[in-house]
Design an enzyme around this catalytic site. Structure first.
Site, PDB file in Angstrom:
ATOM      1  N   HIS A 149     -19.686   6.964   5.642  1.00 40.11           N
ATOM      2  CA  HIS A 149     -19.611   5.535   5.303  1.00 40.11           C
ATOM      3  C   HIS A 149     -18.185   5.223   4.849  1.00 40.11           C
ATOM      4  CE1 HIS A 149     -19.910   2.256   2.170  1.00 40.11           C
ATOM      5  NE2 HIS A 149     -20.469   1.662   3.207  1.00 40.11           N
ATOM      6  N   HIS A 177     -11.191  -1.870   3.557  1.00 38.82           N
ATOM      7  CA  HIS A 177     -12.438  -2.392   3.011  1.00 38.82           C
ATOM      8  C   HIS A 177     -12.181  -3.837   2.616  1.00 38.82           C
ATOM      9  CE1 HIS A 177     -16.107  -1.798   0.167  1.00 38.82           C
ATOM     10  NE2 HIS A 177     -16.438  -2.320   1.318  1.00 38.82           N
TER      11      HIS A 177
END
Length: 581
Positions: free
Chosen positions: A139, A185
């Site tokens: 992830h 991110h």
């Protein structure tokens, strides 16, 4: 272990090699006897049982072969005979004056060696569709630390691939000028890394640990023109390595890992086709019709411009769409339609919280969905520290891609590593048949009687004194070790047991047996942790490992332990025995 005080003022004092001394104050030391690593009594008895001579001091190749077959559960065949001879030959340097075979110490060293590892060397059938396997999944694979302010880099991607991870996630965002794509991110303070650098790192290390396919999941936050740039970049870097299904729009089952060896697959939500876009426009048209009546004077002009724009975006989208071999997305109509069967297989993503909530009432629907389609589970957004969740919840519902923050630590990440030690560590583990049975769909919470019992004997441990400084665990005495055994699996199988604590010993001997009833042994993991007890403060960590129960080798085995980062110690190991009864 007995200790005594000794004055430093004694001129006759010498430090024997079989003793360890701990400074308590300037004029007083504690002295402890050091026990050498030697075979427990049961190991001596087993050695004597399979030795040829009358006094049980020498074990020949034939004796070792009989031990492997009758006690260790090896097959009675020529391969095992060759194995016995190979073990014998590799330990000749330990025979000393026993020219005819193993003496006890050589046998003991073999049992504690890497040749006596706890897992079967088996290969799963890799010819089934991808949906029939658990995939080692990362992830936010580019992050070096937490989810809010850490750096993005290719280093964690490379590290993950070297460990055997097969699914790499990249978040695609426009750069500050909007003319290129970077990986970061989004909506956080994490630094970006160039997409090209990430793709090149994947190409170089994709098949370092395994020849089976690597899946790149794109979390796509970019415009159609940037999608076209990504398509060109991906094609240029991967070339023939990229898998493109010949009939992706009607793919009713995924290809097998075997057929996809050394291939790269792209998975993301595809851009809408013109037909899908038109359908969505029609759904929205009722909302804008009223406004258009008051702006009809420039309707034709705007219509021409939008048509040209739409054609450009369609060209860009088609090029990007052609990259995608695993289509991601959710069906219309909310959670009620999540698991509706379609002709075309796809990938669905759920957060850990969504999975737990839906599974309360629709567990068998999830399992049935994962028999043909892919399900990806990802950590909840509040895990800013890059912590992880219990992966077993996803696995017991058939989820193939249980996505983990690989840069974290903790026992949950060790569970993930333990699962993917199966099948030779290739990053793909065949799902058990109970999860693939279409006639009797598996319900993880259903009551079941135990299928078998796992019997575990913990004999002893060694290696800490070679790995650590004398005062690493305690300033004033040798360590006090115990072993914690934990089963992870379906809820009915979860259990924790612990040995007694052996005080003041670098080479603890427990000789304790435990039994674990298992209703679904196919999914069970055995987590082993050594704890050093500090009776005045926080306990210390003494090593850990996690093993898939389905691939445990019966008999006496050497269990090599790892540090808190999951890296194996050079010397620290346990001697244990496993039996299924």
């Amino acid at each position: 272990m007995a200790s005594s005080g000794t004055s430093l003022g004694s001129s006759s004092w010498r430090k024997p090699k079989h003793q360890q001394h701990f400074q308590v104050c300037f004029c007083f030391k504690r002295i402890f006897k050091l026990k050498v690593s030697e075979p427990p009594e049961e190991i001596r008895s087993i050695f004597e049982k399979f030795s040829e001579n009358n006094n049980g001091t020498v074990m020949s190749v034939d004796g070792l072969y009989r031990f492997l077959v009758r006690f260790q559960g090896e097959r009675d065949c020529d391969d095992t005979k060759h194995k016995a001879q190979a073990i014998f030959d590799s330990h000749k340097h330990l025979f000393l004056f026993q020219r005819k075979g193993f003496h006890l110490d050589a046998f003991f060293r073999y049992l504690l060696g890497d040749d006596n590892a706890p897992l079967l060397q088996v290969g799963h059938d890799m010819r089934s569709p991808l949906a029939h396997y658990f995939l080692y999944t990362g992830h936010n694979s580019y992050l070096t630390g937490n989810q809010f302010s850490s750096n993005s880099s290719t280093a964690p991607i490379i590290k993950a691939l070297k460990k055997g991870v097969r699914v790499i996630e990249l978040d695609l965002w426009p750069n500050s000028t909007g003319n290129s794509v970077e990986v970061r991110h989004g909506r956080t303070l994490t630094s970006p890394v160039k997409l090209r650098a990430c793709l090149k790192a994947i190409k170089e290390y994709a098949f370092y640990a395994s020849k089976y396919p690597v899946v790149i999941t794109f979390e796509d936050h970019i415009t159609p023109p940037l999608q076209a740039k990504v398509a060109k970049m991906v094609n240029g870097i991967f070339g023939d390595m990229l898998y493109r299904p010949s009939s992706q729009h009607i793919m009713n089952k995924f290809p097998s890992p075997e057929s996809l060896k050394e291939k790269i697959l792209i998975s993301t939500k595809p851009p809408e086709t013109p037909e899908e876009d038109q359908e969505h426009n029609e759904e929205r048209s009722s909302e804008v019709n009223y406004m258009m009546r008051y702006n009809s004077y420039d309707k034709d002009k705007n219509g021409d411009e939008e048509k040209e724009e739409s054609e450009d975006e369609e060209d860009n989208s088609l090029e990007y769409r052609d990259l995608i071999s695993i289509h991601a997305g959710k069906p219309k109509g909310g959670s009620g339609n999540l698991f509706i069967s379609h002709e075309k297989v796809r990938r669905l993503s759920l957060s850990e919280d969504q999975l737990e909530e839906i599974a309360k009432t629709r567990a068998t629907e999830i399992v049935r969905f994962t028999q043909k389609n892919l399900l990806r589970i990802y950590p909840r957004g509040t895990r800013v520290d890059s912590s992880n969740y219990n992966p077993m919840v996803g696995w017991m519902h058939g989820a193939q891609m249980v996505a983990f923050n690989m840069q974290g630590h903790g026992h949950l990440l060790r569970m993930m590593e333990g699962m993917f030690r199966a099948n030779g560590g290739c990053g793909y583990v065949k799902k058990p048949n109970i999860l693939l049975d279409e006639n009797e769909v598996f319900d993880p919470s259903a009551f079941r009687l135990p299928k078998k019992n796992l019997q575990v004997m913990v004999y002893m441990g060694e290696g800490w004194r070679s790995e650590f400084s004398p005062t690493h665990f305690d300033l004033y005495s040798p360590p006090d070790f115990s072993v914690e055994l934990r089963i992870y699996g379906v809820r009915a199988d979860e259990s924790i047991k612990e040995t007694m604590t052996i005080e003041d010993e670098w080479v603890p001997v427990w000789n304790q047996e435990f039994i674990f009833p298992l209703t679904v042994p196919e999914l069970a993991l055995l987590y082993i942790k050594v704890v050093e007890h500090d009776f005045k403060g926080k306990n210390d960590f003494g090593g850990q490992t996690c093993l898939p129960v389905s691939e445990l080798r019966q008999g006496i085995r050497s269990i090599r332990l790892c540090n808190q980062k999951g890296e194996p110690y050079k010397h620290v190991r346990l001697l244990m025995q496993f039996q299924f009864i």
